[in-house]
Write an enzyme that holds these catalytic residues in place. Sequence first.
Site, mmCIF file in Angstrom:
data_model
loop_
_atom_site.group_PDB
_atom_site.id
_atom_site.type_symbol
_atom_site.label_atom_id
_atom_site.label_comp_id
_atom_site.label_asym_id
_atom_site.label_seq_id
_atom_site.Cartn_x
_atom_site.Cartn_y
_atom_site.Cartn_z
ATOM 1 N N GLU A 51 0.861 -1.187 0.000
ATOM 2 C CA GLU A 51 0.000 0.000 0.000
ATOM 3 C C GLU A 51 0.901 1.243 0.000
ATOM 4 O O GLU A 51 2.000 1.230 0.573
ATOM 5 C CB GLU A 51 -0.836 -0.020 1.294
ATOM 6 C CG GLU A 51 -1.623 1.230 1.592
ATOM 7 C CD GLU A 51 -2.267 1.191 3.004
ATOM 8 O OE1 GLU A 51 -1.723 0.554 3.911
ATOM 9 O OE2 GLU A 51 -3.331 1.824 3.146
ATOM 10 N N LYS A 86 -9.462 1.572 -1.801
ATOM 11 C CA LYS A 86 -9.632 1.052 -0.435
ATOM 12 C C LYS A 86 -10.993 1.442 0.139
ATOM 13 O O LYS A 86 -11.342 2.629 0.213
ATOM 14 C CB LYS A 86 -8.524 1.601 0.461
ATOM 15 C CG LYS A 86 -8.500 1.043 1.872
ATOM 16 C CD LYS A 86 -7.263 1.578 2.586
ATOM 17 C CE LYS A 86 -7.120 1.048 3.988
ATOM 18 N NZ LYS A 86 -5.874 1.570 4.633
ATOM 19 N N CYS A 104 -4.746 -3.147 3.066
ATOM 20 C CA CYS A 104 -4.481 -2.973 4.486
ATOM 21 C C CYS A 104 -5.655 -3.276 5.413
ATOM 22 O O CYS A 104 -5.964 -4.436 5.623
ATOM 23 C CB CYS A 104 -3.961 -1.567 4.747
ATOM 24 S SG CYS A 104 -2.988 -1.505 6.238
HETATM 25 N N1 ING Z 1 -3.343 0.456 8.683
HETATM 26 C C1 ING Z 1 -3.748 -0.307 9.782
HETATM 27 C C2 ING Z 1 -4.332 -1.681 9.425
HETATM 28 O O1 ING Z 1 -5.528 -1.872 9.377
HETATM 29 C C3 ING Z 1 -4.771 -0.398 11.941
HETATM 30 C C4 ING Z 1 -4.649 0.446 10.701
HETATM 31 C C5 ING Z 1 -3.649 -0.762 12.634
HETATM 32 C C6 ING Z 1 -5.989 -0.802 12.354
HETATM 33 C C7 ING Z 1 -3.774 -1.568 13.763
HETATM 34 C C8 ING Z 1 -6.144 -1.608 13.475
HETATM 35 C C9 ING Z 1 -5.020 -1.990 14.199
HETATM 36 O O2 ING Z 1 -3.520 -2.563 9.264
HETATM 37 C C10 ING Z 1 -3.979 0.748 7.524
HETATM 38 N N2 ING Z 1 -3.262 1.493 6.657
HETATM 39 O O3 ING Z 1 -5.111 0.390 7.270
#
Ligand code: ING
Length: 334
Positions: free
Chosen positions: A46, A123, A168
Amino acid sequence: MRKVVVGAAQMGPNQKTDTREAIVTRMVALLDQATDGGADLVVYPELALTTFFPRWYHEDRAAADGWFETEVPNAATQPLFDRGKERNVAISFGYAEKTPEGRHFNTSILVDKDGTIVGKYRKVHLPGHVEYEPESSHQRLEKRYFEPGDIGFPAWRTMGGIFGMAICNDRRWPETYRVLGLQAVEMVLIGYNTPSQNQRPGTEGADKRLFHHRLSVQAGAYQNSTWAVAVAKAGVEDGHHLIGGTLIVNPHGEIVAEAKTERDELLIHECDLDETAFGKATIFDFGRHRRVEHYGLIASQGPAIPPPEAAESESVLDRSFDELKHGYSHTLGV
Ligand code: ING
């Protein structure tokens, strides 16, 4: 046997000061390494072309536009497209997309071996928040800088199989994989940038993040009998740590390759798309086993709505079948 040799091209950190050109040079080096290893497809993370800029707050949202591409390919990414065509390899990578109409998406594309963009995904699941959170140690401003994707979860026929993409946070939601699974997807390509620090320190660290990452991708692959290739941008960007853990998961939910570092690191694995057939024809034969008449809430209700407090004398048997059948949201008339 329908073999696709996959190169999962994990990238180490992109610093705020890194130029697109320098980053693309690293991506081309990974592509060369992958094709030297016989890869048919190279999957990048990403937001592969920049640092994970949603960690930074810009009061003027337009000040973030410098992180976006207004067209792809462009001067900075043309060398990657050219090398892919030259080396006869498909590529997938994520970037921040600004459309001619001025809309902003967290996007990934799938480029086939002759350099044609055969698929685009935007996304859908944007984590985080819109406004600056003074109480948070780390900002997660994807909802500030991106709109939710507007093209759903499409799947495409290419390289002799059926491919889909996700980005992600999407990988944490079973709906992502199931909508692709309902298109008979055989390989899901997922780039990610996952911070290891939470907004509220102490709640979970890198180990828990890696556990949830593996759990989500393995479950999604197994429950839809598909390959999944999840590729990290990892390491410390501008002082902020992103987890590694780039994975290739087979249709049985087994991890067949996993990155060991948080730097530029290539995994190569020969994936047989025919390995998806057994699960799709048996335990996850959707046509034979799914009961869509009971799944209405999944597509009609956003938040969770708990059952009403039962009255003293009321028993579940007092509720009409209609109420039970349609779930509690029907009871509450919402
Ligand atoms: N990053 C993270 C993900 O879903 C996140 C945001 C991190 C959510 C940790 C929950 C816990 O992997 C992105 N860019 O979505």
